[in-house]
Structure formats: C-alpha cells, structure tokens
Design a protein around this motif. Structure first.
Motif, PDB file in Angstrom:
ATOM      1  N   GLN A  21       0.830  -1.216   0.000  1.00 60.01           N
ATOM      2  CA  GLN A  21       0.000   0.000   0.000  1.00 60.01           C
ATOM      3  C   GLN A  21       0.858   1.256   0.000  1.00 60.01           C
ATOM      4  O   GLN A  21       0.461   2.293  -0.533  1.00 60.01           O
TER       5      GLN A  21
ATOM      6  N   VAL B 197       1.903   2.283  -3.758  1.00 59.50           N
ATOM      7  CA  VAL B 197       0.940   2.509  -4.835  1.00 59.50           C
ATOM      8  C   VAL B 197       1.079   3.920  -5.396  1.00 59.50           C
ATOM      9  O   VAL B 197       1.500   4.852  -4.699  1.00 59.50           O
ATOM     10  N   LYS B 198       0.689   4.074  -6.657  1.00 56.00           N
ATOM     11  CA  LYS B 198       0.848   5.351  -7.357  1.00 56.00           C
ATOM     12  C   LYS B 198      -0.475   6.018  -7.711  1.00 56.00           C
ATOM     13  O   LYS B 198      -0.502   7.193  -8.063  1.00 56.00           O
TER      14      LYS B 198
ATOM     15  N   GLY C 115      -4.276   1.330  -7.712  1.00 54.08           N
ATOM     16  CA  GLY C 115      -3.340   0.636  -6.841  1.00 54.08           C
ATOM     17  C   GLY C 115      -3.857   0.495  -5.426  1.00 54.08           C
ATOM     18  O   GLY C 115      -3.756  -0.584  -4.821  1.00 54.08           O
ATOM     19  N   ILE C 116      -4.449   1.549  -4.903  1.00 56.37           N
ATOM     20  CA  ILE C 116      -4.964   1.485  -3.526  1.00 56.37           C
ATOM     21  C   ILE C 116      -6.180   0.565  -3.464  1.00 56.37           C
ATOM     22  O   ILE C 116      -6.373  -0.161  -2.468  1.00 56.37           O
TER      23      ILE C 116
ATOM     24  N   THR D  47      -4.753  -3.166  -3.487  1.00 56.07           N
ATOM     25  CA  THR D  47      -4.120  -3.572  -2.224  1.00 56.07           C
ATOM     26  C   THR D  47      -5.148  -3.699  -1.104  1.00 56.07           C
ATOM     27  O   THR D  47      -5.058  -4.605  -0.267  1.00 56.07           O
TER      28      THR D  47
END
Length: 497
Positions: free
Chosen positions: A135, A138-139, A143-144, A147
């Motif tokens: 986490q 992440v970009k 991504g969030i 995860t």
C-alpha cells in the motif's frame, strides 16, 4: 454436558446453580470427571493457558487491526492528495476491503480447523503484512483499490479465527474477560496507531517519500517479521496443544465438555453440517447483534482522526488527540468484562455500553459549538461501542456448542456483521463536514438496532431454556451418540444469558 442436576436456573439470567441446587451426595459423574486429577492445579493451569494463548492473539489482532485502519492515519498526512482521491473515491477504497473480508470468513474458519491455527493464522498474518507494505508503494487510485482488496482477503480469518480458538479453551463463565482482553487489542491498536503515526509522519521526505507511505511500509514490515515468530508460538486447539501434558489436555477437554458438551474436534465438517447450523434462527439474530455495532465501530475507527482534525488540530496533534479515547475504551471494556464474568450475566452488559455510545452520538448531533464537549462525546462513543462488541461476540459464540457450530456460527456472525463496515465507510462523506450529521445519525440508528437484537436474543435463549426445563425439545429422543454432535441443541444444554 450439563445434566438436569447442574442446569442453570431459568430465573438466574445466566447464573450458575448454587450448592443448594442439588444434593452434595448426588453430584453427577460428569462433574466428578471435571475435578482436577492429582498433580494438576486448575488455577495454575489456566494461568499457563492465558499466558501462552492470549498475549499472542492480542498482538496478532492488534497488528491486523492496525494494518486495516492505518489508512485513516495516512489520510491525515496527504494520501488523498497524492493519489488524487476525490469525491467518494477514498470511501470506496475503504469499502472494497470488506467485500472479500465478508465472503471469506466462513471458508477461513473451515481451513483453520483443517490446517491448525498456528499454520493458518501465521500464514495469513504474513500476507496481510506484505499487502500493507505494498500500500505504501501505490501510485494511483487503482493501486490502492487492489491492495485494499487483497488486504481484506488475508485478514478475513483473523477475527473469527481468534474468537473461535479462544472459545475452544475456556468455559462460558470465565470467557468474557478473556474475550474483552483480546478484543481490547482493537482499542490498543487505535491508540498505538495514533502514537506511531505521529512519529512516522515526521519521516516526511525520507528517501523522497511522503510520511503516509512510511506508515504503511514500516507497520507492514513489523507484521511480516512478527508472523515468522508466531508460526512457532501460536497454540492450536486443546486436543493438540503441545505445551500441555497429556493429563492437562484431557482435563481441559473434560471441563469444556461439562460446560458445553463434546467438541467433536475429530469429526470432519461437511457442507450439510454448515447448512444445518443456519436452521437455527438464533444464528441470524447473533449476526444482527454484531452488525449493528460494526457500523459505529468502523465509523469511529476510520474517521476519528478526521473528526478530531475538524476540532481545530494540526496533523501531529490530531494523531495524539486520537489516543486517549481508545485508551479509555480499553479500560472500560475490561471493567465491563470483569463484572460480566463475576455476575455471570451478559445481557445487561450489552445494553449499558450501547446506551453510553448512544449518548455520545446524541451529543455529537446536538452540539456544534463546544469542542471540549464534542471531544468528550468521542470518549463515550468509543467506550460504549468497543466494550459492547466483545460482550456480544462472547455471549453468542460461547453459547454455541461443539467445533462445527462454533466454527460456522463465529464466522457467520463476524462475516455478516462486517457488512456494516461497508455502510460505515460511506457514512462520513467529505461534503458533510464539519457536522457529519448523516454519519452520526446512521451510527445512532445501528446502535439501537444492535440493542434491539440483543433483547430478541435474550428472549430467545430464555424461552429455549424454559422449554428444556419443561422437557420440550425436538431432540428429546436422541441417543447419547446423537447428542454428542448436537452441541448447544442438546436438550440437556442450557444457554448463558
């Protein structure tokens, strides 16, 4: 298994029979069997079990809860801005955790029974720690979301698994303070998370990363490291506990058998067994008891830092001010637990804390110009909610007899209850700040739902005890072997109230 001579009196609200309830010379053989054999001191044995079982599970769940809710601390240090989370995207990131978390509860408890706790719990622990670390790398929004989804997968077995394991070690009359001590790890996680986040947040700019990334990376790394150690020290069920002698294992198993019947640990669990559990309507009531409290609990866990910040504090002060309500919640929960075990009663010790939480919600809804009173209301909310929850779970789960009904019933209550987490994550929206009228109203309504469900459950178990006292049960004709697999549906069984 409790016999007619040791049944709890219906009028006792969960109390145990006094010495006058039966003649001393006519103590059933099963009670004699639960007397410690020569060389075993029951108090020392229970202290030995407490020391080996509870601290490990508390640390495990403290880290699980910390990795679950530290996103609320990260949000104060710029997570939303860095990832460009606008509108309800942050709320959705919170919500997606609960989708696999709910679905995987029952399968996880079945795997726990088959693979043994030390393997399954430590394995899950490693993977949710690794996911927490990811986490921090992440970009973007995708991504969030990814995860958080896998965090829900790997954490799904923690809470019901630990409660299931604890229930298989302790009698109902001694379980509440153990449950509350374990559940108190959520309060300690909230307090510890605030302190840790205030320290880690000062790492802003280290390695070119913002402070919120370090919160995830360092807390996830800690979890991974601890998981390797826990593989060797998490204990299994009493039948397999290597830290006990053969005589101690036999005695622990016997005292549980006297209290709630045969565990049927060695019997395979089938799909039919799982389906049969849900033929008991009390299982559904137990789900609603917990469901109603999850909404205010996660509402507070995820949004307390944001609410405290609205009272006029900077990010560091916000983290520090979030600590005292959690600490008070832990102390109050232990007071409630000790009283509940001493009086051997559960029902009123669900209603009293819920009433305290309701008072906190009412203050937050009515008062908008007194920051000290608003902050005090957060104490009431946390203390009430987080002391009622362990009583609700302990009451329901220790009333379930046998491995099959406890494994399925525990996972169902926690899994269904956590649907409330989805509601909680959308209760506090950014456009409702600073009053959050919708969030407080929803928390209040669901607290009252939990209270109503507790009343229904109390009436249900009281009526069932009364029927069995009168000899009314569909299993009256069951043989001794058939009764062995009935758990709490055995006509000789009496529910704790």
């Amino acid at each position: 298994m409790q016999t007619d001579r040791e049944k709890e009196p219906v009028s006792g609200a969960g109390s145990t029979p006094s010495s006058s309830s039966f003649e001393e010379s006519a103590i059933p053989q099963e009670v004699n069997d639960a007397i410690p054999p020569p060389g075993i001191d029951e108090r020392k044995l229970m202290r030995k079990i407490d020391i080996r079982l509870l601290p490990v599970l508390c640390i495990l769940y403290l880290l699980a809860f910390l990795d679950r809710v530290n996103i609320s601390n990260a949000a104060i240090f710029g997570l939303k801005e860095d990832l460009g989370l606008g509108g309800v995207e942050y709320n959705t990131a919170l919500t997606i955790f609960f989708v696999p978390y709910i679905i995987c509860e029952i399968p996880s408890n079945i795997l726990l029974k088959r693979l043994k706790p030390h393997l399954w719990l430590s394995l899950c622990m490693f993977f949710f720690g690794l996911t927490t670390m990811l986490q921090g790398l992440v970009k973007n929004y995708s991504g969030i979301l990814a995860t958080r989804f896998f965090l829900g997968v790997f954490e799904s077995g923690m809470f019901p698994g630990c409660f299931y394991l604890i229930a298989m070690w302790y009698k109902r009359s001694e379980a509440q303070k153990r449950y509350s001590f374990f559940f108190g790890s959520t309060s300690l996680a909230g307090a510890f998370g605030g302190l840790l986040a205030s320290a880690i947040g000062k790492m802003e700019g280290v390695n070119g990363w913002n402070g919120w990334r370090w919160i995830f990376i360092l807390e996830g790394l800690l979890t991974c490291v601890v998981s390797f150690l826990f593989f060797f020290i998490i204990t299994d069920f009493p039948e397999e506990a290597k830290f006990l002698s053969e005589e101690e294992r036999a005695f622990v198993k016997k005292r549980l058998q006297v209290d709630v019947g045969e565990s049927a640990r060695e019997e395979k669990m089938t799909l039919k067994d799982a389906v049969n559990v849900f033929k008991d309507y009390k299982i559904f009531v137990g789900g609603f008891m917990y469901f109603g409290l999850i909404v205010p609990a996660y509402g507070y866990a995820y949004f307390a830092p944001t609410i405290v910040k609205q009272l006029g504090h900077d990010p560091i002060q916000t983290q520090l001010h979030s600590v005292p309500p959690w600490a008070c919640a832990f102390v109050f929960a232990m007071v409630i637990a000790v009283l509940s075990d001493r009086l051997q009663h559960r029902f009123l010790f669900t209603l009293i804390p819920i009433a305290i939480a309701v008072t906190g919600f009412c203050i937050l809804l009515a008062v908008h110009d007194n920051t000290n009173l608003q902050y005090a209301a957060l104490f009431l909310l946390a203390m009430g909610t987080y002391s009622a929850m362990p009583v609700v779970v302990c009451w329901f789960n220790t009333n379930l007899g046998g491995h099959h009904r406890r494994a399925i019933g525990t996972a169902w209550q926690v899994g269904f209850g956590n649907i409330g987490g989805i509601i909680a994550t959308y209760s506090f929206l950014s456009n409702d700040a600073p009053y959050y009228t919708s969030g407080y109203s929803i928390g209040l309504a669901f607290s009252l739902l939990s209270a109503l469900s507790c009343v229904i459950y109390y009436v249900a178990v009281t009526m069932e005890n009364s029927k069995r006292e009168r000899g009314v049960s569909k299993y009256n004709g069951a043989t001794a072997m058939e009764k062995r697999g009935l758990g709490d549906e055995n006509p000789d069984y009496r529910y704790f109230r």
